[in-house]
Structures are given as structure tokens and as C-alpha cells.
Motif scaffolding. Sequence first.
Motif, PDB file in Angstrom:
ATOM      1  N   GLY A 293       0.808  -1.220   0.000  1.00 54.10           N
ATOM      2  CA  GLY A 293       0.000   0.000   0.000  1.00 54.10           C
ATOM      3  C   GLY A 293       0.842   1.272   0.000  1.00 54.10           C
ATOM      4  O   GLY A 293       0.312   2.370   0.199  1.00 54.10           O
ATOM      5  N   GLU A 294       2.174   1.127  -0.227  1.00 53.55           N
ATOM      6  CA  GLU A 294       3.032   2.324  -0.272  1.00 53.55           C
ATOM      7  C   GLU A 294       3.018   2.919  -1.677  1.00 53.55           C
ATOM      8  O   GLU A 294       3.060   2.179  -2.666  1.00 53.55           O
ATOM      9  N   VAL A 295       2.984   4.245  -1.734  1.00 52.40           N
ATOM     10  CA  VAL A 295       3.003   4.903  -3.039  1.00 52.40           C
ATOM     11  C   VAL A 295       4.419   4.844  -3.598  1.00 52.40           C
ATOM     12  O   VAL A 295       5.363   5.332  -2.987  1.00 52.40           O
ATOM     13  N   VAL A 296       4.576   4.212  -4.782  1.00 55.29           N
ATOM     14  CA  VAL A 296       5.915   4.143  -5.379  1.00 55.29           C
ATOM     15  C   VAL A 296       6.097   5.173  -6.488  1.00 55.29           C
ATOM     16  O   VAL A 296       7.213   5.550  -6.827  1.00 55.29           O
ATOM     17  N   ALA A 297       4.993   5.660  -7.039  1.00 59.94           N
ATOM     18  CA  ALA A 297       5.099   6.715  -8.057  1.00 59.94           C
ATOM     19  C   ALA A 297       3.759   7.424  -8.159  1.00 59.94           C
ATOM     20  O   ALA A 297       2.714   6.824  -7.921  1.00 59.94           O
ATOM     21  N   SER A 298       3.812   8.704  -8.504  1.00 60.01           N
ATOM     22  CA  SER A 298       2.557   9.434  -8.685  1.00 60.01           C
ATOM     23  C   SER A 298       2.779  10.614  -9.626  1.00 60.01           C
ATOM     24  O   SER A 298       3.920  11.042  -9.836  1.00 60.01           O
ATOM     25  N   ALA A 299       1.694  11.111 -10.188  1.00 65.09           N
ATOM     26  CA  ALA A 299       1.786  12.284 -11.071  1.00 65.09           C
ATOM     27  C   ALA A 299       0.438  12.987 -11.089  1.00 65.09           C
ATOM     28  O   ALA A 299      -0.597  12.340 -10.923  1.00 65.09           O
ATOM     29  N   THR A 300       0.470  14.299 -11.257  1.00 66.89           N
ATOM     30  CA  THR A 300      -0.772  15.064 -11.317  1.00 66.89           C
ATOM     31  C   THR A 300      -0.746  15.990 -12.527  1.00 66.89           C
ATOM     32  O   THR A 300       0.240  16.684 -12.767  1.00 66.89           O
ATOM     33  N   GLU A 301      -1.822  15.943 -13.310  1.00 63.13           N
ATOM     34  CA  GLU A 301      -1.962  16.828 -14.472  1.00 63.13           C
ATOM     35  C   GLU A 301      -3.091  17.811 -14.182  1.00 63.13           C
ATOM     36  O   GLU A 301      -4.023  17.484 -13.454  1.00 63.13           O
ATOM     37  N   ARG A 302      -3.022  19.006 -14.802  1.00 61.14           N
ATOM     38  CA  ARG A 302      -4.034  20.027 -14.529  1.00 61.14           C
ATOM     39  C   ARG A 302      -4.605  20.568 -15.835  1.00 61.14           C
ATOM     40  O   ARG A 302      -3.863  20.810 -16.791  1.00 61.14           O
ATOM     41  N   ILE A 303      -5.931  20.749 -15.878  1.00 61.80           N
ATOM     42  CA  ILE A 303      -6.571  21.415 -17.022  1.00 61.80           C
ATOM     43  C   ILE A 303      -7.229  22.671 -16.472  1.00 61.80           C
ATOM     44  O   ILE A 303      -8.070  22.584 -15.574  1.00 61.80           O
ATOM     45  N   GLY A 304      -6.839  23.820 -17.019  1.00 65.50           N
ATOM     46  CA  GLY A 304      -7.412  25.073 -16.521  1.00 65.50           C
ATOM     47  C   GLY A 304      -6.527  26.245 -16.900  1.00 65.50           C
ATOM     48  O   GLY A 304      -5.531  26.074 -17.601  1.00 65.50           O
ATOM     49  N   GLU A 305      -6.919  27.407 -16.443  1.00 64.24           N
ATOM     50  CA  GLU A 305      -6.135  28.605 -16.726  1.00 64.24           C
ATOM     51  C   GLU A 305      -5.252  28.929 -15.528  1.00 64.24           C
ATOM     52  O   GLU A 305      -5.556  28.532 -14.415  1.00 64.24           O
ATOM     53  N   LYS A 306      -4.161  29.661 -15.799  1.00 64.32           N
ATOM     54  CA  LYS A 306      -3.355  30.181 -14.695  1.00 64.32           C
ATOM     55  C   LYS A 306      -3.282  31.689 -14.836  1.00 64.32           C
ATOM     56  O   LYS A 306      -2.978  32.189 -15.926  1.00 64.32           O
ATOM     57  N   TRP A 307      -3.566  32.392 -13.775  1.00 66.78           N
ATOM     58  CA  TRP A 307      -3.561  33.851 -13.789  1.00 66.78           C
ATOM     59  C   TRP A 307      -2.624  34.400 -12.732  1.00 66.78           C
ATOM     60  O   TRP A 307      -2.441  33.805 -11.673  1.00 66.78           O
TER      61      TRP A 307
END
Length: 402
Positions: A313-327
Motif C-alpha cells: 500500500g506504499e506509493v511508489v510513483a505518482s503524477a498530477t496533471e491540470r486542465i485550466g487557466e493560470k492567472w
Amino acid sequence: MKNTNSILVSFFLGIILFTFTFCSDSNSIENKPNIQALTESWEKVIPHQELPEGLSSLSAKQCGVCHQDHYKEWQQSTHAHAWTDLQFQAELKKESSPFMCINCHIPLQNQQEYIIEGLIDGDIYQPVKRKNPKFDKTLQQEGINCASCHVRDGAIIGPTGTKKAPHKTVKDTKFLSESLCISCHNAVAVITPTLACSFETGDEWKAGPYFGKENCIDCHMEATHREVMKGMGERPSRIHNFAGSGIPKFDTVTTNIKNGLEFYPKLAKNIITLYDSISFSFKVKNEHAGHKVPTGDPERFFLIIFELKNGKGEVVASATERIGEKWQWHPSVKKLSDNNLDPNEERVFSFSHKSMERGKYQLSVKVTKHRMTKKTAEYNGLGSNYPTFIVIFEERYSVLVK
Ligand code: HEC
Ligand code: HEC
Ligand code: HEC
Ligand code: HEC
Ligand code: HEC
């Protein structure tokens, strides 16, 4: 619609002119205030509306006595909370929020406490106001109510002009069209160096593949056949809950959800050999929205979160992607990036992990839809149970490394 550049130019000119008049005024002897008329569409309110013949009140609650389904549906819409919304109230209290913030949220003069007669030196922070003797607080609390969209010039505007109604009714399908929606759902302007309006839903729709085929009303007011008042017989009708992003405004009110995105997950193999790589692709497509996703408020975004866990149950890899604007909001407002999905656009996000050791793994993918960040909610003092996001996709995959 208005040309963005010309609005921007006129705002900058406005700022220059403002500085100029301010400087010259301070040198003048008379110091008489220079009151300028309101010019931009969003500076103006819909004039006071008289009660149509046959009715005793303009309030949604009154309409709801006869139009019960419409009333119940509308109560679940964010339109009904456009004034009472905690986020709106928090933003309205800020000194940086000018008088015209309320014009799309409580659009009738009847709903507004003050009548704005002009701007001193054209400055949006110096409105000349007087008390509205016909101000109706009940109507104000209702935000964008039935009358906002249906009452003009002493009549109820409807799609057929039916003679069965006890109230004066006028047919005007041009008025009750998508242009009514766009009058509020499209505003692009830099109002001051640190304040910008950026709702481009109307322009996005006009530039996209749904223009001329399906409009705001087709998608957000589902067509049905029913009685619009008990005992009056069935007729064509439309659901009035204005389902949208579906992220609730309050933890006590159910809102109705619409999803624009479809997801196509693809795991290359779920059994792989020692030291090989796991490879997963996740296609996201804006399949159902007639505009970008997200649209409207620039603070909206989606996150796609990948997580790979081992047998313990240990996290060995992860990634996060984002859809949206940045201001960037300080020191001056500027859009930094925008990767919102156009109608029908698809994008593939890949997740892989190399040199896998023997054992059992679990890969999870989760997609969340956010109204704003937790930080923004805290900054606005909205409290810890103000909902800021919902989960719209969640899936787990088992992988065995032999
Ligand atoms: C006393 C009952 C009653 C009240 C109160 C009432 N209505 Fe109606 N309304 C009706 C009836 C009856 C019809 C016709 C139903 C039909 O066509 O089957 C109607 C029709 C309509 C239509 C459709 C008109 C068209 O062109 O087809 C609209 C829109 C409407 N009402 C809006 C409102 C609004 C907004 C309010 C509140 C400001 C309101 N009504 C208050 C009874 C009422
Ligand atoms: C082809 C159908 C379709 C059309 C046409 C359409 N919409 Fe939408 N709209 C959607 C869907 C689906 C969503 C949900 C998007 C999501 O959150 O995944 C949505 C979301 C929204 C939202 C919520 C904002 C957000 O980021 O979720 C608003 C506001 C909105 N639409 C307004 C409009 C307006 C105004 C028009 C007309 C100019 C319009 N829509 C035309 C399907 C449509
Ligand atoms: C944001 C604008 C908006 C609001 C708010 C709104 N309506 Fe409507 N309504 C419309 C539009 C647009 C149509 C016409 C749809 C079409 O062309 O068929 C409509 C149609 C109707 C009709 C005709 C029958 C039907 O269902 O299509 C009735 C009755 C009605 N509305 C009652 C109400 C009542 C009662 C409220 C408040 C509880 C309300 N509306 C709030 C935009 C609105
Ligand atoms: C008088 C201005 C006004 C008009 C006219 C109007 N809207 Fe809205 N709409 C708003 C505002 C303001 C909100 C957001 C309220 C809030 O979040 O507090 C909103 C919210 C929405 C949402 C929900 C967005 C979400 O967060 O899920 C949808 C969908 C929507 N409107 C569709 C429409 C459609 C379709 C029409 C035309 C029939 C329309 N609106 C007409 C001002 C307007
Ligand atoms: C031209 C019309 C218009 C004006 C003027 C306007 N708004 Fe809105 N506002 C909207 C619409 C439309 C929405 C809903 C957008 C959506 O859901 O995509 C909205 C939504 C909001 C929301 C909710 C955001 C969310 O994520 O649900 C807040 C808060 C808000 N407005 C604050 C303000 C403030 C503060 C001002 C003045 C600086 C202002 N509004 C002026 C049309 C307007």
C-alpha cells in the motif's frame, strides 16, 4: 458582441483620462464634481419593472404557487443563489469590487438598494447613488429569479404567448434565446490593473462546432412535455435547474451536475516481466460541452491524479496533471496560461513507471473538478465545509510483475 481589444483600449484610455482629469481638477478653483454617464453594458441595470396585469408579486415564490415544478428546479440552480452565495458576498465586500458587480447577479433595478446616476470623473469606485424608493429585499435575495428572465414592460415574456395564463403574456422567442444567456455569460474586460472579468462562454460557443446547431438553452434547459400548472394540460416545456459544473455552492443545497468530459483509460498490459515498465494512457475528451471545459470563472480547473501503490500500500510513483487557466493577480492582472479543452478536443495523458520489481501493484486514476483552490476558499473566509471540488472519475487497476 464587443471587440475585446476595443474594450481593453477604452479601459486604458479611461485610466489615462481619469489620471488627467484628476490632475487638472485638483488645480481648478471650482472643484465641481464632473459626473459622467454610465457607458458599458455591465454598468447598467435592467430598469425598474412594473407588475404584469394579473399578478400580485414579481417574486419567484409567487410564480411558484402556480408553476411548482419550475420553482423547485430553479431553487436548485446557482441562479437562485447568485446573491446569497457566500463566495459572491465575500468578494462583494472587498474594496476592489466596484458597484457594477451586482448587475448580473441581481439584474433588475427592483432588486437593488441604490440607483446609480453616474460616475464622478468616470471613476467606477465613485458612483453617484441615491436610495431606490422601490427597492424590494425579497426580490434581491432571489438573485437571478423568474422575473429577471421573464418580466419586461409590464408583461410575462414566454415562448408561445398563451392565452391560458392569468397574467399578461407576450411571445418573444428572440428575447428568450441564447442571447439572453450570453448577455451575462460573456464579459471580457480589464477593469482596473488588478481586476479583470473573464467569462467567455458565449464567444467560445460562437467559435465552436455547436454554433447554429445546439445552443445554451438546448443543453442547459432540457426539453420535456408536461403541465406547467396543475390541471392546465401538457405542453412543451423545459427543465429549469440550469445544471452546470455541479460543484455544490452550499453543503445544504443539492445542485445538478452536467459533465462535459469523457475518459478513455488504457493500460498497455496488466501482467509484465521483472524490470519492465508499466505504461498507462488516459485520453480525455470534451465530448458534451458546447464551449471550453472548464469555462466561465477563470479559477475553475480539473486535476488528473495517477498513483501507483505496491503490495504494502506504499506509493511508489505518482503524477498530477491540470486542465485550466493560470492567472497572475498581483501586482497586475495577467493570464499566464490556458489549456482548457475546446469542444470535441481530446488530449492524452501518459503515466509510466520504469524498472518494476517483482510483486503486485495497484494503479489508480482519479479526476476531480474544482471551483477554486482550498487556498482561495480560505482567503475568502468561506469556512472548511464550503465545497470546492467533486470527484468525477475514479478507477483502480491491478498490475502483476512476474
Ligand atoms: C395564478 C397562477 C399563476 C401565477 C401566479 C403565475 N403564472 Fe405563469 N402561467 C400560468 C398559467 C395557467 C399559464 C399557462 C399554462 C399553459 O400554457 O398551459 C402560465 C404561463 C406562463 C408562461 C408561458 C408563457 C408562454 O408564452 O407560453 C411563463 C413564461 C410564465 N407563466 C411565467 C410566470 C412567471 C415568471 C410568474 C411570476 C412572476 C408567473 N408565471 C406567475 C399561471 C400562473
Ligand atoms: C452541446 C451542449 C452545450 C452547449 C451548446 C452549451 N453548454 Fe454549457 N455546459 C455543457 C456541459 C456538458 C457542461 C459541463 C462541463 C463540465 O463541468 O464538465 C457545461 C457547463 C457550463 C457552465 C458551468 C461552468 C463550468 O466550468 O462547468 C456554464 C456557466 C455554461 N455551461 C453556460 C453555457 C452557456 C451560457 C452556453 C451558451 C453560450 C452554453 N453553456 C452552451 C454543455 C453545453
Ligand atoms: C435564466 C433565465 C430564466 C430563469 C431564471 C427562468 N426562466 Fe423560465 N424560461 C426561460 C427560457 C429561455 C424559456 C423558453 C425556453 C424555450 O424557448 O422553450 C423559459 C420558459 C418558461 C416557461 C414556458 C414553459 C416551459 O417550461 O418552457 C415557463 C412557464 C417558465 N419559463 C417559468 C419560469 C418560472 C416560474 C421561473 C422561476 C421559478 C423561471 N421560468 C425562471 C428562462 C428562464
Ligand atoms: C442576469 C444574468 C444571467 C442570465 C440572463 C443567465 N445567467 Fe446563468 N448564471 C449567472 C450567474 C451570475 C451565475 C453564477 C451564480 C453563482 O455561482 O453564484 C450563473 C450560473 C449558471 C450556470 C451554472 C454554473 C455552475 O457553476 O454550475 C449555468 C449552467 C448557467 N448559468 C446557464 C445559463 C443559461 C443557459 C442561461 C440562459 C437561458 C443563463 N444562464 C442566463 C448569470 C446569468
Ligand atoms: C457580465 C455579468 C457579470 C458581472 C458584471 C459580474 N459577474 Fe460574477 N458571475 C457572472 C457569471 C455569468 C457567473 C457564472 C460563471 C460560470 O459559472 O461560468 C458569475 C459567477 C460569479 C461568482 C461565482 C464563481 C464560481 O466559481 O462559481 C462570483 C464569486 C462572482 N461572480 C463575483 C463577481 C464579482 C466580485 C463581480 C464584480 C467584480 C462580478 N461577479 C461581476 C456574471 C457576472
